[in-house]
Design an enzyme around this catalytic site. Structure first.
Site, mmCIF file in Angstrom:
data_model
loop_
_atom_site.group_PDB
_atom_site.id
_atom_site.type_symbol
_atom_site.label_atom_id
_atom_site.label_comp_id
_atom_site.label_asym_id
_atom_site.label_seq_id
_atom_site.Cartn_x
_atom_site.Cartn_y
_atom_site.Cartn_z
ATOM 1 N N ASP A 13 9.244 2.784 0.112
ATOM 2 C CA ASP A 13 8.175 3.434 0.858
ATOM 3 C C ASP A 13 8.370 3.061 2.329
ATOM 4 O OD1 ASP A 13 5.925 4.374 2.084
ATOM 5 O OD2 ASP A 13 4.521 3.633 0.565
ATOM 6 N N TYR A 46 0.854 -1.189 0.000
ATOM 7 C CA TYR A 46 0.000 0.000 0.000
ATOM 8 C C TYR A 46 0.885 1.233 0.000
ATOM 9 C CZ TYR A 46 -3.459 3.465 1.595
ATOM 10 O OH TYR A 46 -4.277 4.560 1.715
ATOM 11 N N LYS A 97 3.961 8.896 9.158
ATOM 12 C CA LYS A 97 3.733 8.246 10.457
ATOM 13 C C LYS A 97 4.753 8.669 11.510
ATOM 14 C CE LYS A 97 0.683 5.043 8.282
ATOM 15 N NZ LYS A 97 0.657 4.205 7.122
HETATM 16 C C1 LIG Z 1 0.094 4.675 5.716
HETATM 17 C C2 LIG Z 1 0.903 4.446 4.512
HETATM 18 C C3 LIG Z 1 0.901 5.329 3.425
HETATM 19 C C4 LIG Z 1 -0.062 6.485 3.328
HETATM 20 O O1 LIG Z 1 0.163 7.415 4.342
HETATM 21 P P1 LIG Z 1 -1.061 8.409 4.724
HETATM 22 O O2 LIG Z 1 -0.425 9.342 5.704
HETATM 23 O O3 LIG Z 1 -2.124 7.554 5.300
HETATM 24 O O4 LIG Z 1 -1.482 9.091 3.478
HETATM 25 C C5 LIG Z 1 1.780 5.121 2.391
HETATM 26 N N1 LIG Z 1 2.619 4.077 2.404
HETATM 27 C C6 LIG Z 1 2.653 3.197 3.424
HETATM 28 C C7 LIG Z 1 3.640 2.076 3.405
HETATM 29 C C8 LIG Z 1 1.772 3.328 4.499
HETATM 30 O O5 LIG Z 1 1.771 2.420 5.472
#
Ligand SMILES: *Cc1c(COP(=O)(O)O)cnc(C)c1O
Length: 430
Positions: free
Chosen positions: A240, A145, A268
């Site tokens: 990511d 994701y 995060k």
């Molecule tokens: C949570 C997440 C995102 C998206 O971040 P948001 O702040 O929710 O837009 C992108 N990549 C990864 C791996 C994530 O866990």
């Protein structure tokens, strides 16, 4: 089971005013049934719902709260920043400091730019990768994701897996025509794609420790093959690290694995509970961004001093408390405690753990390395387990495909409480 008067009442109101009653889909408890708890406050490793019931929290806002809820040092830094004003739409010292800290921790991010979410970080990283390479194709992996940008909403992790949708409505086919999806853990598929399309690939994006379809740690050889293939074809490798960054090590998964990407995205943890994302990479790549370069990217609240203060204070706590070592020790302790409990479970439950991230995999034939779907029976088992844990005062992520998060606020006693609750819940499910 979970119906608590005040939460239920708020949910009724929320459903009239907000689609599905929530601001992000997985919060709605659709995968486990029942109605979501409305959370009134948090402190350390615990949250308290609108009805005054307290829970041991294994979600930690899905990762940002690595120091725990309402950490005094983070609150103090935010309060101090607030007093000076919330946002100026002009540069501030705190963003320079946080950018320098990211660069020191994550050498591949020679320069970073701040945004307000992980989604934005990924969108922007992909745009600059396309600009730098002059190519259009993007490769992602099934089960990873990367936020909800249009061209990445293909085979994208838990929220979508839970909803049983491979993709999303509202995304024109043309938007995903430049996206290729590969299975994780498969060097042959990777080689075949690069053989065919290598010269057209701008970037490959991956969660180096995939954590959005359960937890799917990859073989080192696979990630190394990916690094070689991208380098050989002139495509950029994007890690990511929105979950893994500043969580699995100071230098994120890149440090843990000893593999260096060309670009990385953060979110995060780096915002310490405030809306922050960031992306970074080598100077020549980042130089393509406006105002120096021709690639537009911007944000009204990007780098605002309050969010930067929360991120800086969280990184300070991690440094001061030797956080990464402590989080690994906590995870290892949980693994030891859970082993006998899981061995007695009435159906297969495997613990998959990387540092302070863990997943209770209900797959019948061992924990997978690819985005395998759970059967109906396993999904039902998880829903029952989720509610049995909630009844015992433990708040798990409300989906069988979501990883759990430990924070520095979790104590040995908390791990013991979690283990006892899980043992009792599993026994009840016999
Ligand atoms: C949570 C997440 C995102 C998206 O971040 P948001 O702040 O929710 O837009 C992108 N990549 C990864 C791996 C994530 O866990």
């Amino acid at each position: 089971m979970t119906s608590s008067d005040r939460s239920a009442e708020l949910y009724e109101r929320a459903r009239r005013a907000i689609p599905g009653g929530v601001s992000s889909p997985v919060r709605a408890f659709r995968a486990v049934g029942g109605t979501p708890l409305f959370i009134a406050r948090g402190a350390g490793a615990r949250i308290t719902d609108a009805d005054g019931r307290s829970y041991l929290d294994l979600v930690c806002s899905w990762g940002p709260l690595i120091a725990g809820h309402a950490h005094p040092a983070v609150l103090a830094a935010v309060r101090a920043a607030l007093e000076r004003g919330t946002t100026f739409g002009a540069p501030c010292e705190a963003e320079v400091e946080l950018a320098e800290r990211v660069n020191a921790a994550y050498p591949a991010a020679e320069q970073v730019r701040f945004v307000s979410s992980g989604t934005e970080a990924v969108m922007s990283a992909i745009r600059v990768a396309r600009a730098f390479t002059g190519r259009d194709l993007i490769v992602k992996f099934a089960g990873c994701y990367h936020g909800h940008a249009d061209h990445l909403l293909v085979a994208a992790g838990s929220g979508l897996a839970t909803l049983g949708k491979p993709s999303s409505a509202g995304v024109p086919r043309a938007f995903t025509e430049c996206t290729r999806v590969l299975p994780l853990d498969d060097e042959a598929a990777l080689a075949a794609l690069f053989e065919r399309d290598g010269a057209r690939i701008a970037a490959v994006i991956i969660e180096p420790v995939p954590a959005n379809h359960g937890l799917l740690p990859q073989r080192r050889e696979f990630l190394e093959a990916l690094r070689r293939a991208t380098r050989a074809s002139g495509a950029l490798l994007i890690f990511d690290e929105v979950i893994s960054g500043f969580r699995l090590a100071r230098g994120g998964a890149a440090e843990l694995l000893g593999i260096t990407p060309d670009l990385a995205t953060f979110g995060k943890v780096i915002g310490g509970g405030m809306p922050v994302g960031a992306f970074g990479g080598a100077r020549p790549v980042m130089a393509r961004l406006a105002p120096d370069g021709d690639t537009y990217q911007a944000g009204t609240l990007s780098g605002n001093p309050v969010a930067m203060a929360a991120g800086l204070a969280t990184l300070d706590v991690l440094e001061r408390e030797a956080g990464w070592g402590r989080l690994e020790a906590l995870g290892a302790e949980l693994e030891r405690l859970l082993a006998p409990v899981l061995a007695r479970a009435p159906f297969p439950v495997q613990l998959v753990r990387v540092g302070s991230l863990f997943w209770l995999s209900l797959h019948e034939q061992g924990a997978p390395r690819t985005a395998a779907a759970l059967g109906e029976r396993e999904t039902r088992r998880f829903a029952t387990l989720f509610h049995a844990m909630l009844a015992r005062g433990v708040y798990l992520p409300p989906s069988a495909y979501e990883a759990c998060f430990l924070s520095l606020a979790h104590s040995s006693a908390d791990l013991g409480e979690f283990t006892a609750a899980l043992g009792a819940a599993l026994a009840e499910l016999k």
